[in-house]
Write a protein that holds these residues in place. Structure first.
Motif, short mmCIF file in Angstrom:
data_model
loop_
_atom_site.label_atom_id
_atom_site.label_comp_id
_atom_site.label_asym_id
_atom_site.label_seq_id
_atom_site.Cartn_x
_atom_site.Cartn_y
_atom_site.Cartn_z
N GLY A 110 12.92 -5.51 6.73
CA GLY A 110 11.84 -6.04 5.44
C GLY A 110 11.63 -7.40 6.11
N GLY A 111 12.81 -8.28 5.43
CA GLY A 111 12.30 -9.29 4.94
C GLY A 111 11.94 -10.06 5.94
N ALA A 150 12.74 -15.85 9.20
CA ALA A 150 13.24 -14.18 9.85
C ALA A 150 14.61 -14.61 11.10
N GLU A 151 14.72 -15.81 11.47
CA GLU A 151 16.34 -16.09 12.45
C GLU A 151 17.79 -16.35 10.95
N ASP A 152 16.70 -16.78 10.44
CA ASP A 152 18.38 -17.49 9.48
C ASP A 152 18.70 -16.06 8.81
N VAL A 153 17.66 -15.37 8.10
CA VAL A 153 17.97 -14.07 7.74
C VAL A 153 18.49 -12.92 8.53
N GLU A 154 17.95 -12.79 9.51
CA GLU A 154 19.02 -11.76 10.15
C GLU A 154 20.25 -11.82 10.95
N ARG A 155 20.06 -13.51 11.50
CA ARG A 155 21.75 -14.15 11.49
C ARG A 155 22.71 -13.93 10.48
N ASP A 156 22.26 -14.59 9.52
CA ASP A 156 23.41 -14.24 8.31
C ASP A 156 23.28 -12.91 7.21
N ALA A 157 22.46 -11.89 7.42
CA ALA A 157 22.26 -10.78 7.05
C ALA A 157 22.59 -10.82 5.50
N GLY A 158 22.51 -11.54 4.89
CA GLY A 158 22.67 -11.66 3.22
C GLY A 158 20.68 -12.14 2.49
#
Length: 175
Positions: A110-111, A150-158
């Motif tokens: 969602g983020g 958005a890329e960081d959120v998906e990559r780090d998944a936290g």
């Protein structure tokens, strides 16, 4: 009749003076509801009409404090009270703040989705209006921030720290 842990009847709903549903539960800095008897973060009043500059300054203050949910409410007021030709801009900024809220809550999908949607809306508005820096707002920088986050959120998944990852609405070094 059953009641909640705060003693409120289960069927009772918070209503304003006109009968509209309003959730009076306190909320934390990310807008999550807390128990009725908890101390929460003061909520942003709804329906405040501000100048665009005041909206950006108030939203930046809230973002810097790690309160993107509350910043979204400021953008929402600007979207609802501003001129029709700017509503897509303010709606896109509200989506960015909600995207940061979800990312800080650990909602990866969602983020990231809301960050990209808000970035696309802001970028489309800038392209259609020919305005890249309305009211001193650094739209290209904000769009880049959102897509990178958005890329960081998906990559780090936290979850991310909302205050640390807050955008600079008027660019680096700007208040």
């Amino acid at each position: 009749m059953s009641s909640t842990s705060s003693g409120r009847p289960v069927h009772a709903r918070d209503r304003d003076s006109e009968g509209r549903a309003r959730n009076a539960r306190p909320r934390d800095g990310l807008g999550r509801p807390l128990p009725y008897d908890a101390d929460g973060v003061p909520r942003q009043p709804e329906g405040v009409v501000r100048t665009p500059e005041e909206s950006l300054a108030e939203a930046q203050r809230l973002l810097d404090e790690g309160k993107p949910f509350h910043a979204h409410e400021v953008f929402e007021d600007a979207w609802k009270s501003g001129p029709e030709e700017e509503r897509a801009l303010w709606r896109g900024l509200a989506q960015l703040a909600v995207g940061l809220t979800h990312a800080a809550r650990g909602n990866v999908t969602g983020g990231a989705r809301l960050l990209r949607r808000g970035a696309g809306a802001a970028e489309a508005w800038a392209s259609a209006s020919g305005r890249q820096r309305p009211y001193g707002l650094d739209l290209p920088g904000v769009v880049t921030w959102a897509r990178e986050l958005a890329e960081d959120v998906e990559r780090d998944a936290g979850p991310v720290d909302a205050g640390t990852r807050a955008p600079r609405l008027r660019g680096r070094g700007a208040p």
